[in-house]
Enzyme design. Structure first.
Site, short mmCIF file in Angstrom:
data_model
loop_
_atom_site.label_atom_id
_atom_site.label_comp_id
_atom_site.label_asym_id
_atom_site.label_seq_id
_atom_site.Cartn_x
_atom_site.Cartn_y
_atom_site.Cartn_z
N GLY A 210 0.83 -1.21 0.00
CA GLY A 210 0.00 0.00 0.00
C GLY A 210 0.86 1.26 0.00
O GLY A 210 0.52 2.27 0.60
N GLY A 211 1.99 1.19 -0.75
CA GLY A 211 2.92 2.32 -0.76
C GLY A 211 2.60 3.36 -1.82
O GLY A 211 3.37 4.30 -2.03
N SER A 212 1.47 3.21 -2.49
CA SER A 212 1.16 4.09 -3.62
C SER A 212 0.33 5.32 -3.24
O SER A 212 0.09 6.20 -4.06
CB SER A 212 0.39 3.28 -4.68
OG SER A 212 -0.67 2.57 -4.06
N ARG A 213 -0.10 5.36 -1.98
CA ARG A 213 -0.96 6.48 -1.51
C ARG A 213 -0.82 6.62 -0.01
O ARG A 213 -0.37 5.69 0.66
CB ARG A 213 -2.43 6.16 -1.76
CG ARG A 213 -2.93 6.43 -3.11
CD ARG A 213 -4.45 6.35 -3.16
NE ARG A 213 -4.98 5.00 -3.11
CZ ARG A 213 -6.13 4.70 -2.51
NH1 ARG A 213 -6.82 5.64 -1.88
NH2 ARG A 213 -6.59 3.46 -2.53
N ASN B 223 1.70 -2.21 5.40
CA ASN B 223 0.89 -1.01 5.59
C ASN B 223 -0.48 -1.10 4.92
O ASN B 223 -1.44 -0.50 5.41
CB ASN B 223 1.67 0.20 5.03
CG ASN B 223 0.77 1.39 4.78
OD1 ASN B 223 0.40 2.11 5.70
ND2 ASN B 223 0.38 1.58 3.52
N TYR C 27 -13.42 -3.69 11.00
CA TYR C 27 -12.12 -3.02 10.97
C TYR C 27 -11.44 -3.14 12.34
O TYR C 27 -10.26 -3.49 12.44
CB TYR C 27 -12.31 -1.54 10.60
CG TYR C 27 -11.02 -0.76 10.46
CD1 TYR C 27 -10.22 -0.88 9.32
CD2 TYR C 27 -10.59 0.11 11.46
CE1 TYR C 27 -9.04 -0.16 9.19
CE2 TYR C 27 -9.42 0.83 11.34
CZ TYR C 27 -8.65 0.70 10.19
OH TYR C 27 -7.46 1.41 10.06
N LYS D 223 -7.90 -5.09 13.27
CA LYS D 223 -6.72 -4.44 13.84
C LYS D 223 -6.36 -5.01 15.21
O LYS D 223 -5.19 -5.02 15.60
CB LYS D 223 -6.93 -2.92 13.90
CG LYS D 223 -6.99 -2.25 12.52
CD LYS D 223 -5.68 -2.40 11.74
CE LYS D 223 -5.73 -1.68 10.40
NZ LYS D 223 -4.46 -1.77 9.64
N ILE E 28 -5.53 9.90 10.92
CA ILE E 28 -4.54 10.43 9.97
C ILE E 28 -5.27 10.89 8.70
O ILE E 28 -6.16 10.18 8.19
CB ILE E 28 -3.50 9.34 9.59
CG1 ILE E 28 -2.92 8.65 10.84
CG2 ILE E 28 -2.41 9.94 8.71
CD1 ILE E 28 -2.05 9.49 11.72
P1 NDP Z 1 -5.35 4.74 1.91
O1 NDP Z 1 -6.74 4.27 1.64
O2 NDP Z 1 -5.01 6.16 1.74
O3 NDP Z 1 -4.31 3.85 1.03
C1 NDP Z 1 -4.45 2.46 1.05
C2 NDP Z 1 -3.26 1.84 0.34
O4 NDP Z 1 -3.39 0.41 0.45
C3 NDP Z 1 -3.22 2.16 -1.14
O5 NDP Z 1 -1.86 2.23 -1.52
C4 NDP Z 1 -3.90 0.94 -1.78
O6 NDP Z 1 -3.45 0.68 -3.10
C5 NDP Z 1 -3.41 -0.16 -0.85
N1 NDP Z 1 -4.28 -1.33 -0.83
C6 NDP Z 1 -5.60 -1.40 -0.52
N2 NDP Z 1 -6.03 -2.67 -0.61
C7 NDP Z 1 -4.97 -3.41 -0.99
C8 NDP Z 1 -4.79 -4.77 -1.28
N3 NDP Z 1 -5.80 -5.65 -1.19
N4 NDP Z 1 -3.57 -5.20 -1.67
C9 NDP Z 1 -2.54 -4.33 -1.77
N5 NDP Z 1 -2.65 -3.03 -1.51
C10 NDP Z 1 -3.85 -2.57 -1.13
O7 NDP Z 1 -5.05 4.24 3.42
P2 NDP Z 1 -4.17 4.91 4.59
O8 NDP Z 1 -2.90 5.38 4.03
O9 NDP Z 1 -5.02 5.81 5.36
O10 NDP Z 1 -3.93 3.63 5.51
C11 NDP Z 1 -2.75 2.84 5.47
C12 NDP Z 1 -2.75 1.90 6.67
O11 NDP Z 1 -2.82 2.68 7.87
C13 NDP Z 1 -3.95 0.95 6.71
O12 NDP Z 1 -3.52 -0.30 7.18
C14 NDP Z 1 -4.89 1.61 7.71
O13 NDP Z 1 -5.72 0.67 8.33
C15 NDP Z 1 -3.88 2.21 8.67
N6 NDP Z 1 -4.42 3.31 9.46
C16 NDP Z 1 -4.94 4.45 8.86
C17 NDP Z 1 -5.44 5.47 9.63
C18 NDP Z 1 -6.01 6.73 9.05
O14 NDP Z 1 -6.60 7.51 9.84
N7 NDP Z 1 -5.89 6.99 7.77
C19 NDP Z 1 -5.44 5.38 11.10
C20 NDP Z 1 -4.87 4.17 11.62
C21 NDP Z 1 -4.38 3.19 10.82
P3 NDP Z 1 -4.04 1.51 -4.38
O15 NDP Z 1 -3.42 2.88 -4.29
O16 NDP Z 1 -3.57 0.72 -5.54
O17 NDP Z 1 -5.53 1.54 -4.23
#
Ligand code: NDP
Length: 256
Positions: free
Chosen positions: A9-12, A87, A160, A164, A193
């Protein structure tokens, strides 16, 4: 020699901030996400501007064949892995009350947030063990991005929270199992976040933060999480096996 990191999930969002932080601090990167590479725009080139080698490894971590192909892509490109950042994760598509939660949503969230990271870690851990056997000075690191939802209850996204909470045990299991190989495993546990994941609930969290949700009165930023990941990956906490590092601005401090 630059180290090699795989960031799922390093793309966003948080994962992308982690990728930038690592790229600027001596890592080459394998970035995983589900979208096709053409849809990422300039994201990968932006990371490369720090001098890092960057390879995109498309794959859905909830699917066994995809995990294997992500693993193969990383090994073909770099021949080794020093750091795995688990991530990638998803929120429910729809926030439904615990009494209405569907099995479909429960299974989707568990597959992506819990089962996928477990079996990807299993693949990478075996590779790290091999590297350790070949070179005793190797020290691998695995960092799991959890959530305050491991302990903070949201009745409108039970799946969710349960994922976690299970993920916290995932971290501890791997910390215990891999310690004999000098592989450090940590959980970073963010609070609220600002990313795409929280974009549908901005007003709600604006209100809660203004009302004192966090001790530090602001949104968390992806960079806040990324800096903690870099500190952990840099071996700054050498006697903290399996530890949970909060990045929640004090949200989980009980107050009266
Ligand atoms: P985003 O929705 O902004 O980004 C999610 C990322 O995960 C994207 O890169 C997406 O890829 C990738 N992804 C989603 N599903 C899959 C899959 N099945 N296989 C591979 N990659 C996948 O999420 P956040 O950056 O907000 O969250 C990142 C992590 O942090 C998560 O685990 C979340 O639970 C955790 N988190 C987030 C919080 C928040 O407030 N935002 C708080 C606490 C924890 P693509 O770009 O291709 O869609």
């Amino acid at each position: 020699m630059r180290k090699i990191a795989l960031v799922t999930g390093g793309s966003r969002g948080i994962g992308l901030a982690i990728a930038h932080e690592l790229a600027g601090n001596g890592y080459d990167l394998a970035i995983n996400g589900v979208r096709d590479e053409e849809r990422l725009g300039a994201v990968l080139d932006d990371i490369r501007s720090s001098g890092a080698r960057v390879v995109y490894c498309r794959g859905d971590i909830s699917i066994s064949a995809d995990r294997q192909s992500v693993y193969d892509m990383v090994l073909n490109a770099f021949g080794r892995v020093d750091l795995l950042v688990n991530n990638a994760g998803v929120a429910p598509l729809e926030r439904l009350d615990a009494l209405e939660l569907t099995e479909e949503s429960y299974d989707r969230v568990m597959r992506i947030n819990l089962k996928g990271p477990y079996f990807l870690t299993q693949l990478i851990a075996k590779q790290m063990v091999k590297q350790k056997m070949a070179d005793n000075s190797f020290s691998g690191t695995i960092i799991n991005i959890g959530s305050i939802s491991a302990t903070v209850v949201s009745p409108n996204r039970a799946e969710y929270c349960i994922s976690k909470a299970g993920y916290a045990m995932h971290s501890r299991i791997w910390a215990v199992r891999l310690a004999e190989y000098g592989i450090s495993v940590y959980e970073v546990r963010p609070g609220v976040i600002r990313t795409d994941m929280t974009s549908a609930v901005i007003e709600k969290y604006d209100r809660l933060i203004a009302g004192g949700l966090n001790v530090q009165p602001r949104w968390g930023l992806p960079e806040d999480v990324a800096r903690s990941v870099l500190a952990l990956a840099s071996d700054s906490f050498p006697f903290s096996a399996g530890e949970v590092f909060m990045v929640d601005g004090g949200l989980t401090i009980n107050r009266l």
